[in-house]
Motif scaffolding. Sequence first.
Motif, short mmCIF file in Angstrom:
data_model
loop_
_atom_site.label_atom_id
_atom_site.label_comp_id
_atom_site.label_asym_id
_atom_site.label_seq_id
_atom_site.Cartn_x
_atom_site.Cartn_y
_atom_site.Cartn_z
N ASN A 115 -5.40 -0.46 -10.73
CA ASN A 115 -4.05 0.03 -10.45
C ASN A 115 -3.71 0.14 -8.98
N TYR B 250 -5.81 5.50 -10.76
CA TYR B 250 -6.37 5.08 -9.48
C TYR B 250 -7.81 5.54 -9.38
N LYS B 251 -8.60 4.84 -8.57
CA LYS B 251 -9.95 5.31 -8.31
C LYS B 251 -9.87 6.52 -7.37
N TRP C 221 0.83 -1.21 0.00
CA TRP C 221 0.00 0.00 0.00
C TRP C 221 0.86 1.26 0.00
N LEU D 247 -7.99 7.97 0.12
CA LEU D 247 -7.48 7.09 1.20
C LEU D 247 -6.00 7.34 1.50
N MET D 248 -5.27 7.82 0.50
CA MET D 248 -3.84 8.07 0.73
C MET D 248 -3.63 9.15 1.78
N ASP E 270 -9.31 5.64 -3.84
CA ASP E 270 -7.94 5.23 -3.51
C ASP E 270 -7.07 6.45 -3.21
N ILE E 271 -7.27 7.51 -4.02
CA ILE E 271 -6.47 8.72 -3.83
C ILE E 271 -6.80 9.36 -2.48
#
Lengths: 274, 272
Positions: free
Chosen positions: A216, B94-95, A155, B101-102, B98-99
């Motif tokens: 991805n 990326y979805k 991650w 969540l970073m 997902d971004i």
Amino acid sequence: MPRAILAGLVGASLAVSGAAFQGLFFNPLVDSGMLGVSSGAGFGAALAILLFNRSSIYIYIFALFFGAVAVLLSYIIGRTYNTTPTIMLVLGGTVVSSIFSSLISLTKYVADPYEKLPAITFWLLGSFASVSRQDLIVGLPPMTIGILGLILIRWRINVLSMGDREAHTLGINSNLNKLIAIGFATLATAGAVCVSGTIGWIGLIIPHIGRMIAGNDNKKLIPISCILGASFLIIIDNIARTLTSGEIPIGILTSMLGGPFFIYLLKRTKGGSW
Amino acid sequence: MDDLAVQVKNASFSYGKKQVFHDISFNVKKGEVFCIIGPNGCGKTTLLDCILGLLKINTGEILVGKVNIKKTKPQELAERVAYVPQTHERRFPYKVEDIVLMGRASKTKIFSSPNSEDKEIAKKAMEKVGILELADSPYTQISGGQCQLVMIARALAQESEIIIMDEPTAHLDFKNELILLETVVNLVRENNITVIMATHFPNHAYYFETNNIPTTLALMNNGVLEKIGNPGEVLNENNIRQIYSINSKLIDYNLGKRFIKQIVPLSIVKDA
């Protein structure tokens, strides 16, 4: 049996390191050999064959050693002002790879053309034909540690793929994290190269097949690449063994069969969300 | 002193021998919008990079809360300060989720990944800036304005009290610029976030002020903060002529419910 295990591990190692490097260098065109590990290890093996004989234990030692040296060199070249900007690492890797490639050529040039040269060439083509229990003992630890490490850190690779600035402001030490990920990828790839020679293509294409299937997000992509890489290489190795009476080096078959398969997938999925 | 989010004291920075800014001091109060304006190349971005810990100042000190950031780890700093870049290079599809969540990276251990609690926080952040319906879209296929909102959602998910924005409206169209400004007003008003924002549009400061958001404006030029104060003190015709060599006119207008104030450029000052 050791042969199937090794083929699976090698496929997984190359695929996982390739996927990790693509994220790490936020460049979908890099593969597991990006930082020179493949050409470094190739040179090490060629040198060992030149100096000793074709089944010497020194092949492993030299391959692992020079693979690591190549990555270290790329890293040192890419390091400026205590940071490792990605573009410098990629440039460093390219330079180091080409140096070791020419060293491989030099080794071939000076090698005895009747005995040593064919051995070197054959080794570089990549093959599981001559694997033994010894290969398993030597190759298993670095490959397993490398693969597991990358799966654990997967991650973080997402965050690192945002680039150094953003990764830093998101709260991670990007230089340290990059170094750890590169370390794991190098272990896996060097381990793979030293048992099977340089098998191209897997480290570039398998991650892309993974991207088409799973997207991805490295959280899914890394495990998927691991499974795909392992199954792909086991299948190809079986084909390599059975297709003709003499065994075809697997390095040739991976791109010959992988290429059309990739094109098929590209057309089927329309490239996913690229 | 408790109401200060950031204190910059006599900070100087140079790249090798090239000095970018020197002897800069200012305080940012909690819950305000602190705008920095100034001509291209005046050192705004470098100054923000120093507060973000991306660059280290040569002399002086920067305190975030009460902590000197000189020895702070990226993780600790990220828990206090989040960043919205001017442009974000979208490299992998990326979805959106997902971004966002970073933004939880600083709270996630090296060998683990975000859990369901993190996902809930990310969801709330997307809801707040109005992009929840984009959560599953590849963020390479949304507009530049939406992408900027994704960056803000990511910063929100970080749950830090301060968000630093570097010219967040630089590439946005008329409407998206307004959406972004409204989002900022919303965050300051409802989430009590402190915003430090570099901008090329002086009127952004008036926009925040007329929306009753505590606003401070700093005018940066040649590596120093030449003026600092509330927008009315700083953004007048005199200062604009001095810094930008532009003749301008300050216009205010009562809309009944609301007061608007704008400084309008008129002409370039010809050398006398």
